[in-house]
Design a protein around this motif. Sequence first.
Motif, PDB file in Angstrom:
ATOM      1  N   ILE A 126      21.462  28.565  45.170  1.00 22.90           N
ATOM      2  CA  ILE A 126      20.827  27.695  46.168  1.00 22.90           C
ATOM      3  C   ILE A 126      19.343  27.514  45.846  1.00 22.90           C
ATOM      4  O   ILE A 126      18.797  26.402  45.924  1.00 22.90           O
ATOM      5  CB  ILE A 126      21.022  28.267  47.579  1.00 22.90           C
ATOM      6  N   THR A 174      28.403  25.747  48.702  1.00 22.21           N
ATOM      7  CA  THR A 174      27.449  25.269  47.691  1.00 22.21           C
ATOM      8  C   THR A 174      28.083  24.202  46.815  1.00 22.21           C
ATOM      9  O   THR A 174      27.466  23.169  46.520  1.00 22.21           O
ATOM     10  CB  THR A 174      26.966  26.444  46.832  1.00 22.21           C
ATOM     11  N   ALA A 205      21.280  17.229  50.630  1.00 25.70           N
ATOM     12  CA  ALA A 205      21.398  18.654  50.306  1.00 25.70           C
ATOM     13  C   ALA A 205      20.033  19.324  50.149  1.00 25.70           C
ATOM     14  O   ALA A 205      19.942  20.546  50.158  1.00 25.70           O
ATOM     15  CB  ALA A 205      22.200  18.828  49.018  1.00 25.70           C
ATOM     16  N   GLU A 253      23.321  28.728  52.858  1.00 29.86           N
ATOM     17  CA  GLU A 253      22.226  29.700  52.817  1.00 29.86           C
ATOM     18  C   GLU A 253      22.331  30.761  53.908  1.00 29.86           C
ATOM     19  O   GLU A 253      22.266  31.963  53.607  1.00 29.86           O
ATOM     20  CB  GLU A 253      20.884  28.973  52.874  1.00 29.86           C
ATOM     21  N   ALA A 264      18.366  19.035  47.390  1.00 29.31           N
ATOM     22  CA  ALA A 264      18.377  19.435  45.973  1.00 29.31           C
ATOM     23  C   ALA A 264      17.307  18.626  45.239  1.00 29.31           C
ATOM     24  O   ALA A 264      17.600  17.636  44.564  1.00 29.31           O
ATOM     25  CB  ALA A 264      19.760  19.215  45.377  1.00 29.31           C
ATOM     26  N   ALA A 271      18.987  25.143  42.962  1.00 29.12           N
ATOM     27  CA  ALA A 271      19.320  23.779  43.381  1.00 29.12           C
ATOM     28  C   ALA A 271      18.193  23.160  44.191  1.00 29.12           C
ATOM     29  O   ALA A 271      17.989  21.941  44.146  1.00 29.12           O
ATOM     30  CB  ALA A 271      20.615  23.784  44.183  1.00 29.12           C
ATOM     31  N   ARG A 272      17.440  23.981  44.913  1.00 29.45           N
ATOM     32  CA  ARG A 272      16.357  23.467  45.760  1.00 29.45           C
ATOM     33  C   ARG A 272      14.988  23.545  45.090  1.00 29.45           C
ATOM     34  O   ARG A 272      13.980  23.210  45.704  1.00 29.45           O
ATOM     35  CB  ARG A 272      16.361  24.210  47.088  1.00 29.45           C
ATOM     36  N   LEU A 296      24.246  22.984  51.316  1.00 31.44           N
ATOM     37  CA  LEU A 296      23.346  24.098  51.067  1.00 31.44           C
ATOM     38  C   LEU A 296      22.774  24.671  52.360  1.00 31.44           C
ATOM     39  O   LEU A 296      22.539  25.882  52.457  1.00 31.44           O
ATOM     40  CB  LEU A 296      22.209  23.659  50.147  1.00 31.44           C
ATOM     41  N   THR A 342      24.814  33.709  45.077  1.00 31.92           N
ATOM     42  CA  THR A 342      24.806  32.426  45.785  1.00 31.92           C
ATOM     43  C   THR A 342      23.388  32.051  46.181  1.00 31.92           C
ATOM     44  O   THR A 342      22.998  30.884  46.110  1.00 31.92           O
ATOM     45  CB  THR A 342      25.707  32.490  47.024  1.00 31.92           C
ATOM     46  N   ASN A 377      28.451  25.528  40.109  1.00 29.94           N
ATOM     47  CA  ASN A 377      27.865  26.738  40.697  1.00 29.94           C
ATOM     48  C   ASN A 377      27.529  27.833  39.690  1.00 29.94           C
ATOM     49  O   ASN A 377      27.361  28.977  40.068  1.00 29.94           O
ATOM     50  CB  ASN A 377      28.772  27.307  41.794  1.00 29.94           C
TER      51      ASN A 377
END
Length: 576
Positions: A203, A165, A391, A174, A393, A206-207, A170, A199, A354
Amino acid sequence: HYRNMDLGPCFEHLDRAIERLEQGPLQRELVQARVERLRAQLTPGWSPWDQLADVEPLEQILERLGEDELAQRGQAAAILSDAYWTAGQYEQGEAWAREAIRIGHELGDDLLCSQALVALGMAQAERLHLGDSLATLQEALERSRRGGDLWLAGHPLQRLPLVLTSLGRLSEAEPHAEEGCRATRTIQDWAEHSLSLATRVVIAVARGRFEEAERDCEEVVAIAGRSHYPWGAAIAIAAVCSAQVMVGRYQEAERGLDRLAMPGVVFQEAGPAIEFLVRVYRELVRAMQGSRAESDQPPTISLLAQPDAQADLQTLGLFCAGVEIAARRKDTDLAARCYAPIAAASERGALLSNNWIFLVPRVLGVAARLNGWWERGAAHFEHALRAASEAGAEPEYARACLDYAQLLHQRRGPGDLEVAIELVERASPRFEGLGMHPFADETAQLAAKLGLRPVAASVEARIERSHPLAPASAPRVLLVTDMQGFTNLLDRLGDQAVETLLDHHNQILRACLHDHRGREIQHTGDGFILSFDAAGNALGCAIAMQKDLARYNARHPDRPIRVREGLHAGKALPVE
């Protein structure tokens, strides 16, 4: 008993086992030292990030062990490595890990090698040597699987996704996190399970999957309460707080930070490191909200952002927060001091923080823009757009578009305004789709400066996403506002003064909207499109706005805010 966190029976059995050991006094002392370290880790108030556990007994044992007692020496070295890196003494941690790995190779002991490799990999990760850390943890996983120890295999398996990450990978992180969740459920190692779930939270944030992140976060916190292992919960809560700020839920973000600091919720007692982290992120929340932006008090992050400061895995997000706080306060010095450690982290491959989620090259671009380093800033933003796109993101991609457009608007070089318009047009629908309304408002303000106006279709789409109208024939009342002479204000006062004026304008009108139970449909940069269920509420809101603005103008006759308003009632149709 340990797996079920029945700690009383756990230590009773361990103490009995130590009494029955027949390998000799040194072996007994070694096991006793390991048990005491475990006991310390599970004691309320103990935090490895604040203090080094008492390693003197282990070091004394090592001095007395002979060269022929390699297995015991290897075990002691591995434990010392773990103690040192978790206390932030990374060089000592790496040194002891390499000694344990050397002994493991000599003995052909895959499990000892795996244990030491995890410690080495985490020491490397904390120093942001992320490529080295990834290779080390992959070797640790391979060796633990070769040794047939599912419990030991969980340690590298849970930490690999965090490193991936941080590298912005990513799509790889995942499935590793999902595998980690399945493995820890099988062996019922709930402490490690919380890291895999954390985690997944990082993720998801971030998405842009904010609701999913909040659901997983609550599970992580519940596991922390059972396992007494707080670090997964600390990562997950900080990540969710960053998501709440992105969508404008500032009070909820502050409550999340309260959970981190409050004794007995995540930590039995938050130590100085966690308290510092909470203070910095709380100042960030308030800066993003617009409060205390003009405070004369130096931000807490100034204590960390000293000359020659270096970021590690835990503090990278804090330095990024420092840049965001500096952007709100227009503090070029703070941004410059935070820039150097973030740039060093970027050179080592760090792409995402993170805990609180930041895209590192975007933050570098913001620091560069504040200091007028135009070419450097443009390069950072180009990197940020590529990295965020690769990524997936989406929130940070949209923010990079907005921040880059702001740089181009300030620089005003040949072709800059055309590119800025294109970036605004990319950012706006993304912010609206993700529910990131504070950033959508900033984008609208920049669009107004660039001469853009909202398209009617986008207003209809915002209505449908935020406030579905059912039944279709329901009568609605729309209140439309527009700041009078906005373009002349820009020419007369300049961007910075007008931004301050807009902040006052937004606060006054939104307070009236809240009092009269209306809904915000669209912020147009220098005005609003608002929706009401009843005409009386809409008319009352319009009158209240004019009265509050009149009071404001009486106190600020040199810079009055004048707003024109329009009301329309009728049947509103939802957009298919």
